[in-house]
Every structure is written in C-alpha cells, then in structure tokens.
Design a protein around this motif. Structure first.
Motif, short mmCIF file in Angstrom:
data_model
loop_
_atom_site.label_atom_id
_atom_site.label_comp_id
_atom_site.label_asym_id
_atom_site.label_seq_id
_atom_site.Cartn_x
_atom_site.Cartn_y
_atom_site.Cartn_z
N VAL A 100 0.85 -1.20 0.00
CA VAL A 100 0.00 0.00 0.00
C VAL A 100 0.88 1.24 0.00
O VAL A 100 2.02 1.21 0.46
CB VAL A 100 -0.95 0.02 1.22
N SER A 101 0.34 2.32 -0.53
CA SER A 101 1.09 3.57 -0.57
C SER A 101 0.23 4.72 -0.05
O SER A 101 -1.00 4.62 0.01
CB SER A 101 1.57 3.87 -1.99
N GLY A 102 0.90 5.80 0.29
CA GLY A 102 0.21 6.96 0.88
C GLY A 102 0.54 7.04 2.36
O GLY A 102 0.53 6.03 3.07
N THR A 103 0.82 8.26 2.82
CA THR A 103 1.27 8.44 4.20
C THR A 103 0.31 7.86 5.23
O THR A 103 0.72 7.16 6.16
CB THR A 103 1.48 9.94 4.49
N MET A 104 -0.98 8.13 5.08
CA MET A 104 -1.95 7.67 6.08
C MET A 104 -2.07 6.15 6.10
O MET A 104 -2.14 5.53 7.17
CB MET A 104 -3.31 8.32 5.83
N LYS A 105 -2.08 5.52 4.92
CA LYS A 105 -2.17 4.07 4.87
C LYS A 105 -0.92 3.42 5.47
O LYS A 105 -1.01 2.40 6.17
CB LYS A 105 -2.38 3.59 3.43
N VAL A 106 0.24 4.00 5.17
CA VAL A 106 1.49 3.45 5.70
C VAL A 106 1.53 3.61 7.21
O VAL A 106 1.88 2.68 7.94
CB VAL A 106 2.70 4.13 5.04
N ASP A 107 1.17 4.78 7.69
CA ASP A 107 1.16 5.04 9.13
C ASP A 107 0.24 4.05 9.84
O ASP A 107 0.60 3.46 10.87
CB ASP A 107 0.71 6.48 9.40
N ALA A 108 -0.94 3.83 9.27
CA ALA A 108 -1.91 2.91 9.87
C ALA A 108 -1.38 1.48 9.87
O ALA A 108 -1.55 0.74 10.84
CB ALA A 108 -3.24 2.99 9.13
#
Length: 210
Positions: A100-108
């Motif tokens: 997965v990519s994207g800051t929020m998805k990675v953080d989660a």
C-alpha cells in the motif's frame, strides 16, 4: 537447499544470497537472477564490489573454463535487474493487497503491526519520513519487539516512474503475506548488493545520497 560457492571469496553460501552468472552462446557473461538459463553457471555473493572484483580478475573465465566477454557495465546491469525485480514484486504485491502507498495508509499499517517494512522515495520530504519513523518507533517500544520495522529508500521518484509507471509512490508499506514477504526479500537483496552487506542506518537506506 544446497549452498553454492562464491567465485570471489570461495565461501559456500545460501543461493538466496548469491547471484548466478552464465555465458551466452557468444560468450558474453549475463546475470541469471531467476537461475533458469541453461549451461554451466557460476555464483557471486550479492555485492557490487564482488562483481567488480570478478570482472577485474577475470574470474568468470576461470570459473566457467572458457573464453568469455565481460560487459563493462555488468555491475550496473545487475543493479538494474535487481531494481526491476523489486519493482515488479511491488506491483504484484499491490495487486494482492499486500503493498500500500500513501502516508496515512502506511502510518496505519505500521501502527497496527500489519507492515513488514516501509519504503520511501529518495525524493521524499524529511517531514513525511519523520512521521512514519515515529510510528515505527512507537510500535517497536509499545510491542517490545526486537527491532523496528525496517525502512528502505531504493529509488528516486524518476526511477520509480520508469520502473512502475502510475504505481510510483512517495511512501509505501509491504504487508504480511507471500507477496509482501517477496517484496522485502528482494529489497534486502538489492540493498545488500548496493551496500556491500553493511547494516542499514536507522531511518532507512538503500542507496547513498550525494
């Protein structure tokens, strides 16, 4: 699986830590990352310096017991093939829902423990990396794991555009599962090749920036 001997160090090692080379019909040395090309092969530890040593000392001809032609850019060829292999696995992982990519998805993914590893573009802003590093540290301390979730920075944005097209990313994570594990395995191999087996610095590595 039986070990193979590196023609540079003469050490017997797991084939997963080595790269196979063969001579094409015209005698040109080519990397065989998939270990499928016919003919007698030779093996070198997955480090750029070892490939360059084999080139300089004419070790391919000795190992294969024949006259060969070694391309001047052979070490670069290996890097490119390893990069293509990693990018291809990332694309497969995305299709399988394990990349997965994207800051929020990675953080989660990091905070939930679903992430096996995180990836950043070499062009990523320090602030974005810092936020994900904070999540990695929080998971490590909160769960008392032996180490933080590993972090890699293998490609620039331009390289990813070329390798992955619309699937290029700034921040991404490999998730648990066969495809996600495949991404991490290939990232480790590329990193080992570029870094010469050295331990990565905290916060991620993959290529020395200028």
């Amino acid at each position: 699986m039986n070990g193979r001997t590196c023609i540079v160090t003469r050490e017997k090692t797991d084939p997963d830590h080595l790269i196979r080379f063969v001579a094409a019909p015209d005698g040109t040395i080519v990397p065989d990352l998939k270990r499928q090309l016919p003919g007698r092969g030779c093996w070198i530890g997955a480090e750029r310096a070892r490939v360059e040593t084999a080139m300089a000392k004419n070790l391919f001809a000795r190992a294969l017991k024949r006259k060969v032609t070694v391309p001047a850019d052979l070490a670069d060829q290996v890097d490119r093939l390893l990069s293509e292999q990693l990018a291809g696995m990332m694309n497969l992982g995305r299709k399988a829902g394990q990349f997965v990519s994207g800051t929020m998805k990675v953080d989660a993914a990091v905070r939930s423990g679903a992430a096996l590893a995180v990836f950043h573009s070499l062009d990523a802003a320090p602030d974005g990396i810092r936020k994900i590093d904070q999540a990695r540290k929080a998971w490590h301390l909160g769960m008392e794991t032996e180490a933080e979730i590993p972090s890699y920075r293998p490609f620039t944005g331009a390289e990813m555009e070329e390798l992955m097209g619309q699937n290029a990313f700034i921040h991404a994570a490999a998730l648990a599962g066969q495809a996600g594990e495949g991404v991490v395995k290939r990232a480790n191999l590329l990193e080992r090749y570029r870094m010469g087996g050295h331990t990565r610095a905290p916060g991620g590595a993959g290529r020395q920036t200028q």
